[in-house]
Write an enzyme that holds these catalytic residues in place. Structure first.
Site: not given
Length: 280
Positions: A10-11, A14-16, A139, A164
């Site tokens: 997931g890079a 966002g945060i990735g 999360s 989720y």
């Protein structure tokens, strides 16, 4: 992080992506995982711009497919003989039930079964590279989750945020069960809550959660701030021997009672192993 190799799912944004920039800046070789070639190539360029001279490349994978996860692990092993940090960052939330090519509910497939399989496939390299670290982005939404083994694929009932939350609960349970198995190997595993981050996450939904994301956007933190705990767990000497914990703002954080249920964690491991073809 000089000489160390980091694999980040997931890079492409966002945060990735922010974690990749920071770790590359610390001297690590960074391997980004994304499913969209254009976005992931742009992410590679962004990492190189943020950390000139950084060693960075990318591998393509669709984490809704177990075969694609297997191909990802094989492709990584073909190129690299070591893995110091595995950051399972990719995440998905959708408001309508979808089924993957493997017949799995898509949110659980992406958020839990994919990192479960990928981590197990890369354990031999992680152990050979010890001391090494596994980081699972979970999360506080896990508080809304409930693992129902009679309806793990949400066929009888589906509500996007609850599913989720269940996948994020599964991340913590996986972390706990894996930490027990890794004792004495030099490999640690921890989970984290990044905070409520202002990224593109959730924008692919059409219902309730999309409205919540829009309304809450002004109060959310940046992706750069959201990545800080991931970066800390990947690089800080303070947590070199810490394993099986859940972090927020670079500190251990409380979890739900379900997330601390060892019997539940073990049962989920066995079911996940069966569904993904991992030797339990």
């Amino acid at each position: 992080m000089d000489g160390k190799v980091c694999l980040i799912t997931g890079a492409s944004g966002g945060i990735g992506l922010e974690a990749a920039k920071a770790l590359a800046g610390l001297g690590a070789t960074v391997v980004l995982v994304g499913r969209d070639a254009g976005r992931t190539e742009a992410a590679v360029s962004a990492v190189r711009a943020a950390a000139p001279g950084a060693k960075v490349e990318w591998l393509k994978a669709d984490l809704t497919s177990l075969q694609s996860v297997r191909d990802l692990a094989a492709a990584f092993k073909a190129r690299y003989s070591r893995l110091d940090v595995l950051l399972n960052n990719a995440g998905l939330i959708i408001d309508r039930r979808e089924v993957t090519v493997d017949g799995l509910e898509a949110t659980m497939a992406t958020n839990h079964f994919a990192p479960f399989l990928l981590t197990n496939l890369l354990l031999d390299v992680l152990k050979a590279s010890a001391p090494s670290r596994i980081i699972n982005v979970s999360s506080d939404a896990h508080l809304a989750g409930k693992v129902d083994f009679d309806d793990l694929q949400s066929e009888r009932s589906y509500f996007g945020f609850r599913v989720y939350g269940t996948s994020k609960l599964a991340n913590i349970l996986f972390t706990r069960a894996l930490a027990k198995r890794l004792q004495g190997t030099g490999v640690t595993v921890n989970a984290l809550h990044p905070g409520t981050v202002r990224t593109g996450f959730g924008h692919n939904t059409k219902g309730f959660f999309r409205h919540i994301v829009k309304l809450g956007a002004p109060f959310m933190i940046s992706a750069e701030k959201g990545a800080r705990t991931s970066i800390y767990l990947a690089s800080s000497p303070e947590v070199e021997s810490v394993s099986g914990e859940y972090f927020y703002k670079c500190r251990p954080r409380w979890t739900s009672s379900a997330a601390r249920d060892e019997a539940l964690a073990e049962r989920l491991w066995q079911v996940s192993a069966q569904l993904t073809g991992v030797n339990a």
